[in-house]
Design a protein around this motif. Structure first.
Motif, PDB file in Angstrom:
ATOM      1  N   ASP A  37      47.166   1.599  84.459  1.00  0.00           N
ATOM      2  CA  ASP A  37      47.777   2.914  84.389  1.00  0.00           C
ATOM      3  C   ASP A  37      49.274   2.789  84.641  1.00  0.00           C
ATOM      4  O   ASP A  37      49.683   2.154  85.607  1.00  0.00           O
ATOM      5  CB  ASP A  37      47.132   3.832  85.437  1.00  0.00           C
ATOM      6  N   ARG A  38      50.090   3.387  83.789  1.00  0.00           N
ATOM      7  CA  ARG A  38      51.545   3.271  83.923  1.00  0.00           C
ATOM      8  C   ARG A  38      52.068   3.911  85.203  1.00  0.00           C
ATOM      9  O   ARG A  38      53.015   3.419  85.803  1.00  0.00           O
ATOM     10  CB  ARG A  38      52.239   3.952  82.751  1.00  0.00           C
ATOM     11  N   GLU A  39      51.474   5.026  85.594  1.00  0.00           N
ATOM     12  CA  GLU A  39      51.987   5.758  86.752  1.00  0.00           C
ATOM     13  C   GLU A  39      51.560   5.152  88.080  1.00  0.00           C
ATOM     14  O   GLU A  39      52.356   5.046  88.995  1.00  0.00           O
ATOM     15  CB  GLU A  39      51.559   7.216  86.668  1.00  0.00           C
ATOM     16  N   THR A  40      50.278   4.768  88.187  1.00  0.00           N
ATOM     17  CA  THR A  40      49.768   4.275  89.468  1.00  0.00           C
ATOM     18  C   THR A  40      49.789   2.756  89.580  1.00  0.00           C
ATOM     19  O   THR A  40      49.755   2.234  90.680  1.00  0.00           O
ATOM     20  CB  THR A  40      48.318   4.753  89.695  1.00  0.00           C
ATOM     21  N   GLY A  41      49.782   2.069  88.440  1.00  0.00           N
ATOM     22  CA  GLY A  41      49.718   0.614  88.464  1.00  0.00           C
ATOM     23  C   GLY A  41      48.315   0.081  88.703  1.00  0.00           C
ATOM     24  O   GLY A  41      48.114  -1.123  88.798  1.00  0.00           O
ATOM     25  N   ASN A  42      47.328   0.975  88.785  1.00  0.00           N
ATOM     26  CA  ASN A  42      45.944   0.573  89.006  1.00  0.00           C
ATOM     27  C   ASN A  42      45.260   0.242  87.687  1.00  0.00           C
ATOM     28  O   ASN A  42      45.593   0.805  86.643  1.00  0.00           O
ATOM     29  CB  ASN A  42      45.157   1.690  89.693  1.00  0.00           C
ATOM     30  N   LYS A  44      42.647   0.346  84.758  1.00  0.00           N
ATOM     31  CA  LYS A  44      41.874   1.432  84.158  1.00  0.00           C
ATOM     32  C   LYS A  44      40.407   1.050  83.991  1.00  0.00           C
ATOM     33  O   LYS A  44      39.611   1.847  83.513  1.00  0.00           O
ATOM     34  CB  LYS A  44      42.464   1.824  82.806  1.00  0.00           C
TER      35      LYS A  44
END
Length: 95
Positions: A37-42, A44
């Motif tokens: 995920d671009r926003e969280t870095g977690n 997917k």
């Protein structure tokens, strides 16, 4: 020619190295990529593995689809090409 596989239901802790190692049991792995995920870095929870030949890809699907890996039951199949989306202008029309 290389064949790209979709690998779903990955553990959020799976690394690209461990994914590459799993699939290397079935042949030469050209690439292994987990999607983040671009926003969280977690993670997917899915990724893509590219096998060197169609035969290796078929063997990898047969050997990993439904198999438990790092506590999750994998879903593995041939990746479909994603059609390119046209980008909108953030909701604004420019004339």
């Amino acid at each position: 020619m290389a064949k790209k596989l979709y690998v779903g239901n990955l553990s959020y802790n799976t690394s690209e190295d461990s994914l590459r190692n799993l699939f290397s049991n079935f042949g030469s792995v050209a690439s292994a990529k987990i999607i983040f995920d671009r926003e969280t870095g977690n993670s997917k929870g899915f990724g893509f593995v590219e096998m060197s030949t169609d035969e290796e890809a078929s063997a990898a699907i047969a050997g990993t689809n439904g198999r438990e890996f790092e506590g999750r039951q994998l879903r593995v199949n041939e990746a479909m090409d994603k059609p390119r989306r046209e980008r909108d202008n953030g909701g604004y029309n420019r004339w």
